[in-house]
Design a protein around this motif. Sequence first.
Motif, short mmCIF file in Angstrom:
data_model
loop_
_atom_site.label_atom_id
_atom_site.label_comp_id
_atom_site.label_asym_id
_atom_site.label_seq_id
_atom_site.Cartn_x
_atom_site.Cartn_y
_atom_site.Cartn_z
N ARG A 1 0.83 -1.20 0.00
CA ARG A 1 0.00 0.00 0.00
C ARG A 1 0.87 1.25 0.00
NH1 ARG A 1 -2.58 2.82 3.91
NH2 ARG A 1 -2.02 1.31 5.53
N PHE B 1 0.07 0.67 -4.32
CA PHE B 1 -0.93 -0.29 -4.78
C PHE B 1 -2.27 -0.06 -4.10
CE2 PHE B 1 2.94 -2.62 -5.85
CZ PHE B 1 2.62 -3.16 -7.09
N LEU B 2 -3.34 -0.17 -4.88
CA LEU B 2 -4.69 -0.25 -4.32
C LEU B 2 -4.94 -1.72 -4.00
CD1 LEU B 2 -6.73 2.03 -6.75
CD2 LEU B 2 -6.16 2.52 -4.37
N LEU B 3 -5.37 -2.01 -2.78
CA LEU B 3 -5.57 -3.39 -2.35
C LEU B 3 -7.05 -3.67 -2.16
CD1 LEU B 3 -2.73 -3.70 0.33
CD2 LEU B 3 -2.58 -3.97 -2.15
N ALA B 4 -7.47 -4.87 -2.56
CA ALA B 4 -8.87 -5.28 -2.45
C ALA B 4 -8.94 -6.75 -2.08
CB ALA B 4 -9.61 -5.03 -3.76
N GLU C 1 -6.32 -1.99 5.47
CA GLU C 1 -5.39 -2.03 4.35
C GLU C 1 -6.10 -2.08 2.99
OE1 GLU C 1 -2.34 -1.54 4.89
OE2 GLU C 1 -2.02 -2.13 6.97
N SER D 1 -9.05 -1.16 0.11
CA SER D 1 -9.95 -0.12 -0.37
C SER D 1 -11.37 -0.63 -0.54
CB SER D 1 -9.44 0.43 -1.72
OG SER D 1 -8.16 1.00 -1.58
N THR D 2 -11.51 -1.90 -0.87
CA THR D 2 -12.85 -2.47 -1.04
C THR D 2 -12.80 -3.97 -0.82
OG1 THR D 2 -14.81 -2.49 -2.49
CG2 THR D 2 -12.69 -2.92 -3.53
N LEU E 1 -12.80 0.38 -8.22
CA LEU E 1 -11.53 1.10 -8.07
C LEU E 1 -11.11 1.85 -9.32
CD1 LEU E 1 -9.46 -1.52 -6.02
CD2 LEU E 1 -10.91 0.34 -5.19
N VAL F 1 -9.85 0.62 -12.14
CA VAL F 1 -8.57 0.09 -12.60
C VAL F 1 -8.80 -0.88 -13.75
CG1 VAL F 1 -6.55 -1.29 -11.94
CG2 VAL F 1 -7.55 0.33 -10.31
#
Length: 215
Positions: free
Chosen positions: A97, A101-104, A126, A128-129, A153, A155
């Motif tokens: 993060r 990085f966006l984490l899901a 940690e 985002s969704t 997100l 992405v």
Amino acid sequence: MIFDLDGTLVDTPRGIVTTFAAVFAQLDLPTVDSGSIRATIGLPLPAAFAKVLGISEEESLVAKCVELYLSTFREIVLPKAPQLVFPGVFDGLRSLRENGFLLAVATSKFIFNAEALLVAAGVREEFSTVVGADQVSRPKPDPESGFLVLQRLGVPASNAVMVGDTTHDVLMARGAGMSSIGVTYGVHSVEQLLSAEPTRLVDSFPGVVQAVSEL
């Protein structure tokens, strides 16, 4: 980066088997061997119970089992969650993060239990969704869960990677057009994971962090 939950972030398979057994005992159903239960991990609960019991998902007994499972899981597994997080996950997620990085999470768990487990384990912040099996019409291995994460997100699939311990995760990633990292410390064997052709295969969570830097 999209992560599976059970067997990837948190070592819950043993607790899942124990919870299944407790449900069967409470309903006076015959005992089922742990191997048969473990083989269903990664499937949504209705599909898992139907497979173990050898009945249709539409049977009322399946719904009764799922309802009882949800409450029993919270009693048996959630109190132990902080100790069940796999080695390297806390530091690895934070590092990813911090590096942008966006984490899901995309899980076969129902969203209420998924959120509860992530909170109990101390890692919810940690991500985002989180997408649960009851938030899509076709859970893993169908790509719908992955598409929902990407939509939330903003992405593209080409900029995403799925991390999981079962072929369901790898197949979801392929269907969604994203890369995948299979982890060998969870439910499915190396041979099973290789049959789904993941982009990378690693044997630890620090290995996940290293692999994504190479992707």
